[in-house]
Design an enzyme around this catalytic site. Structure first.
Site, PDB file in Angstrom:
ATOM      1  N   ARG A  26      -1.628   6.072  -2.070  1.00 49.73           N
ATOM      2  CA  ARG A  26      -1.417   7.141  -1.314  1.00 49.73           C
ATOM      3  C   ARG A  26      -0.074   7.943  -1.708  1.00 49.73           C
ATOM      4  O   ARG A  26       1.078   7.234  -2.027  1.00 49.73           O
ATOM      5  CB  ARG A  26      -1.261   6.757   0.333  1.00 49.73           C
ATOM      6  CG  ARG A  26      -0.939   7.572   1.285  1.00 49.73           C
ATOM      7  CD  ARG A  26      -0.617   7.054   2.346  1.00 49.73           C
ATOM      8  NE  ARG A  26       0.960   6.954   2.670  1.00 49.73           N
ATOM      9  CZ  ARG A  26       1.370   6.709   3.799  1.00 49.73           C
ATOM     10  NH1 ARG A  26       0.938   7.022   5.010  1.00 49.73           N
ATOM     11  NH2 ARG A  26       2.831   6.861   3.798  1.00 49.73           N
ATOM     12  N   TYR A  65       8.386  11.806   7.035  1.00 50.47           N
ATOM     13  CA  TYR A  65       7.620  10.564   7.150  1.00 50.47           C
ATOM     14  C   TYR A  65       6.882  10.290   5.621  1.00 50.47           C
ATOM     15  O   TYR A  65       6.493  10.970   4.850  1.00 50.47           O
ATOM     16  CB  TYR A  65       6.154  10.883   7.970  1.00 50.47           C
ATOM     17  CG  TYR A  65       5.140   9.851   7.662  1.00 50.47           C
ATOM     18  CD1 TYR A  65       5.274   8.756   8.402  1.00 50.47           C
ATOM     19  CD2 TYR A  65       3.979  10.142   7.055  1.00 50.47           C
ATOM     20  CE1 TYR A  65       4.412   7.725   8.158  1.00 50.47           C
ATOM     21  CE2 TYR A  65       3.098   8.983   6.630  1.00 50.47           C
ATOM     22  CZ  TYR A  65       3.335   7.860   7.355  1.00 50.47           C
ATOM     23  OH  TYR A  65       2.480   6.691   6.868  1.00 50.47           O
ATOM     24  N   HIS A 102      -0.072  12.702   8.844  1.00 53.26           N
ATOM     25  CA  HIS A 102       0.516  12.313  10.052  1.00 53.26           C
ATOM     26  C   HIS A 102       0.422  13.210  11.309  1.00 53.26           C
ATOM     27  O   HIS A 102       1.468  13.452  11.783  1.00 53.26           O
ATOM     28  CB  HIS A 102       1.890  11.954   9.590  1.00 53.26           C
ATOM     29  CG  HIS A 102       2.136  10.215   9.793  1.00 53.26           C
ATOM     30  ND1 HIS A 102       3.235  10.197  11.211  1.00 53.26           N
ATOM     31  CD2 HIS A 102       1.820   9.289   9.630  1.00 53.26           C
ATOM     32  CE1 HIS A 102       3.154   8.951  11.483  1.00 53.26           C
ATOM     33  NE2 HIS A 102       2.433   8.200  10.553  1.00 53.26           N
ATOM     34  N   ARG A 139      -9.949   4.722  10.486  1.00 52.26           N
ATOM     35  CA  ARG A 139      -8.715   4.116  10.147  1.00 52.26           C
ATOM     36  C   ARG A 139      -8.034   3.180  11.029  1.00 52.26           C
ATOM     37  O   ARG A 139      -6.628   3.022  10.910  1.00 52.26           O
ATOM     38  CB  ARG A 139      -7.637   5.564   9.873  1.00 52.26           C
ATOM     39  CG  ARG A 139      -7.828   6.154   8.703  1.00 52.26           C
ATOM     40  CD  ARG A 139      -7.272   5.216   7.371  1.00 52.26           C
ATOM     41  NE  ARG A 139      -5.824   5.334   7.652  1.00 52.26           N
ATOM     42  CZ  ARG A 139      -5.067   4.355   7.245  1.00 52.26           C
ATOM     43  NH1 ARG A 139      -5.701   3.211   6.797  1.00 52.26           N
ATOM     44  NH2 ARG A 139      -3.599   4.415   7.268  1.00 52.26           N
ATOM     45  N   GLU A 146      -5.906  -0.186   3.026  1.00 48.48           N
ATOM     46  CA  GLU A 146      -4.440   0.136   3.012  1.00 48.48           C
ATOM     47  C   GLU A 146      -3.724  -1.130   2.764  1.00 48.48           C
ATOM     48  O   GLU A 146      -3.961  -2.169   3.357  1.00 48.48           O
ATOM     49  CB  GLU A 146      -3.961   0.941   4.245  1.00 48.48           C
ATOM     50  CG  GLU A 146      -2.306   1.110   4.198  1.00 48.48           C
ATOM     51  CD  GLU A 146      -1.976   2.021   5.265  1.00 48.48           C
ATOM     52  OE1 GLU A 146      -2.504   1.851   6.370  1.00 48.48           O
ATOM     53  OE2 GLU A 146      -0.903   2.621   5.092  1.00 48.48           O
ATOM     54  N   TRP A 168       5.149  13.293  15.361  1.00 50.01           N
ATOM     55  CA  TRP A 168       5.881  12.532  14.129  1.00 50.01           C
ATOM     56  C   TRP A 168       4.675  11.964  13.306  1.00 50.01           C
ATOM     57  O   TRP A 168       4.031  11.864  12.466  1.00 50.01           O
ATOM     58  CB  TRP A 168       6.714  11.453  14.636  1.00 50.01           C
ATOM     59  CG  TRP A 168       7.178  10.711  13.497  1.00 50.01           C
ATOM     60  CD1 TRP A 168       8.155  11.050  12.722  1.00 50.01           C
ATOM     61  CD2 TRP A 168       6.919   9.391  12.904  1.00 50.01           C
ATOM     62  NE1 TRP A 168       8.310  10.106  11.436  1.00 50.01           N
ATOM     63  CE2 TRP A 168       7.654   9.220  11.705  1.00 50.01           C
ATOM     64  CE3 TRP A 168       5.879   8.378  13.277  1.00 50.01           C
ATOM     65  CZ2 TRP A 168       7.313   8.066  11.128  1.00 50.01           C
ATOM     66  CZ3 TRP A 168       5.562   7.339  12.497  1.00 50.01           C
ATOM     67  CH2 TRP A 168       6.405   7.008  11.467  1.00 50.01           C
TER      68      TRP A 168
HETATM   69  O1  KDG Z   1       3.695   2.264  13.071  1.00 52.98           O
HETATM   70  C1  KDG Z   1       3.263   3.597  12.369  1.00 52.98           C
HETATM   71  C2  KDG Z   1       2.935   3.430  11.019  1.00 52.98           C
HETATM   72  O2  KDG Z   1       2.021   2.258  11.063  1.00 52.98           O
HETATM   73  C3  KDG Z   1       2.402   4.508  10.601  1.00 52.98           C
HETATM   74  O3  KDG Z   1       3.107   5.532  10.691  1.00 52.98           O
HETATM   75  C4  KDG Z   1       1.845   4.163   9.166  1.00 52.98           C
HETATM   76  O4  KDG Z   1       0.738   6.283   8.999  1.00 52.98           O
HETATM   77  C5  KDG Z   1       0.639   5.216   8.497  1.00 52.98           C
HETATM   78  C6  KDG Z   1      -0.389   4.841   7.662  1.00 52.98           C
HETATM   79  O5  KDG Z   1      -1.068   5.336   7.230  1.00 52.98           O
HETATM   80  O6  KDG Z   1       0.212   3.535   7.141  1.00 52.98           O
HETATM   81 MG    MG Z   2      -1.562   7.149   8.475  1.00 55.90          MG
END
Ligand code: KDG
Ligand code: MG
Length: 408
Positions: free
Chosen positions: A147, A159, A218, A289, A345, A408
């Protein structure tokens, strides 16, 4: 036999985790993950104040009945706190059942459908050179899928981007120990949209066509922005574009779908199959997801993925560091067993966490295997856990450059 003891533990070996322990009258122990990033104590209280005493004396083998009892029983349904609590009970009961059978959990889910599960790593960098270095590092470790997240000109910390500089790979942790309030980040979708396609182009030029590239939006784009972006990045053949729009509005993805063939993934903030009803039946996504930890556990996740399978939609189970090794193991057993597996993931936990949670899953050349140990294959070392006190930590809040609160 019956459930004899129910204990909730909160530990913070670098980050917070909530773990449920169920002990049967003949001494078998099952573990469940109830971690909800930034709201850990709410789930812990739900479990210890409202669930624990109801479980005592129940038959530990009646997993479906216990799930329905906790879901339908209280009248109030769904929501991340409730569903994380139910998930923890469900995982612990499956752990017990598989331990009693003397089998790894995936055997009770139908046995292995593959030899190992392909995982993707998190490669990031504040600039392209750092990102390139991170991708190269992951390839050297054997990963076949990454990713990619990168800094955007004009913005600071955003992020998914580690600020620690080139070469550092496993260190991004979004929940910050910033006292009573979350830290704040800034965002500008226009800057992001003009920067990101060029990054994918360079990655394809430098790494060729074999590498599977994933990217997480995100929840920051409007439907029309997401549609434009998904269309523009088609030439770079992404494995998926994740969470391109806010999760609540399932119909938003109709617009994105109408304009683009970039595969779409969504669901880490969802907590039930009903969050997916339109997305799945209208084939608006390609990957589910959800986290096993936030979606009611193994029982609910198996049903959700079977429903998705009917529409040709695959799994992409959430596995960041805020899913504990117990939740990760639950995901891996499902991944190995289901037919419609897509990718998993994998953000490896730090050394402190792995001293507290003794895991047995193994990584080899970009693939994870959940383990051959009976049960989930993860045990909590309670003495080690007790040494790490809960420490308040929150996910950041995001604002546009003019100060408006944004997703966020
Ligand atoms: O707690 C929030 C995270 O798990 C998140 O921001 C992680 O977007 C995420 C991801 O795809 O792993
Ligand atoms: Mg994510």
């Amino acid at each position: 036999m019956t459930i004899d003891l129910v204990d909730v533990s909160i530990t913070s070996p670098g980050r917070n985790f909530v773990t449920l322990k169920i002990t049967t009258s003949d001494g078998i122990v099952g573990w469940g993950d109830a971690t909800l990033n930034g709201r850990e104590l709410a789930v812990a209280a739900y479990l210890s104040e409202h669930v624990a005493s109801m479980l005592i004396g129940r038959d530990e083998d009646r997993i479906e009945d216990t799930w329905q009892y906790l879901y339908r029983g209280p009248y109030w349904r769904r929501g991340p706190v409730t569903m994380a609590a139910i998930a923890a009970v469900d995982m612990a009961l499956w752990d017990i059942k598989a331990k009693k059978a003397g089998m790894p959990l995936y055997q009770l889910l139908g046995g292995a459908s593959r030899e190992g599960v392909r995982v993707y790593a998190h490669a990031s960098g504040t600039d392209y050179a750092a990102l390139q270095n991170a991708i190269t590092g992951y390839q050297e470790l054997g990963y076949t899928a990454v990713r990619v997240q990168t800094g955007v000109p004009g913005l600071g910390q955003i992020y998914g981007v580690s600020s620690s500089g080139p070469g550092v790979r496993y260190d991004y942790e979004p929940a910050k120990r910033s006292g009573d309030r979350p830290s704040e980040e800034t965002w500008d979708t226009r800057n992001y949209l003009s920067h990101m396609p060029g990054v994918f182009a360079r990655i394809r030029e430098d790494f060729g066509t074999d590498l599977r590239i994933l990217h997480d939006g995100h929840h920051r784009m409007s439907p029309i922005e997401a549609a434009r972006f998904a269309k523009e990045i088609e030439p770079y053949d992404l494995f998926w574009l994740e969470d391109c729009t806010p999760g609540e509005d399932q119909t938003a993805l109709r617009l994105v779908r109408q304009h683009s063939t970039t595969p779409l993934a969504i669901g880490e903030v969802f907590n039930s199959v009903f969050d997916y009803q339109t997305l799945i039946t209208e084939r608006l996504i390609d990957y589910v997801r959800s986290a096993v930890t936030h979606t009611g556990g193994i029982t609910a996740m198996k049903k959700l993925l079977d429903f998705a399978a009917i529409y040709g939609i695959k799994s992409g189970i959430h596995g960041p560091t805020d899913i504990s090794p117990v939740g990760m193991a639950a995901a891996l057993h499902l991944d190995l067993a289901i037919h419609n597996f897509g990718i998993q993931e994998y953000m490896p936990h730090n050394a402190q966490t792995l001293e507290v949670f003794q895991t047995s899953f193994t990584f080899d050349q970009g693939f994870l295997h959940p383990s051959e140990q009976p049960g989930l294959g993860v045990e909590l070392d309670e003495d080690a856990a007790a040494a790490h006190e809960y420490t308040k930590a929150y996910l950041p809040v995001n604002r546009l450059l003019d100060g408006t609160i944004h997703d966020w």
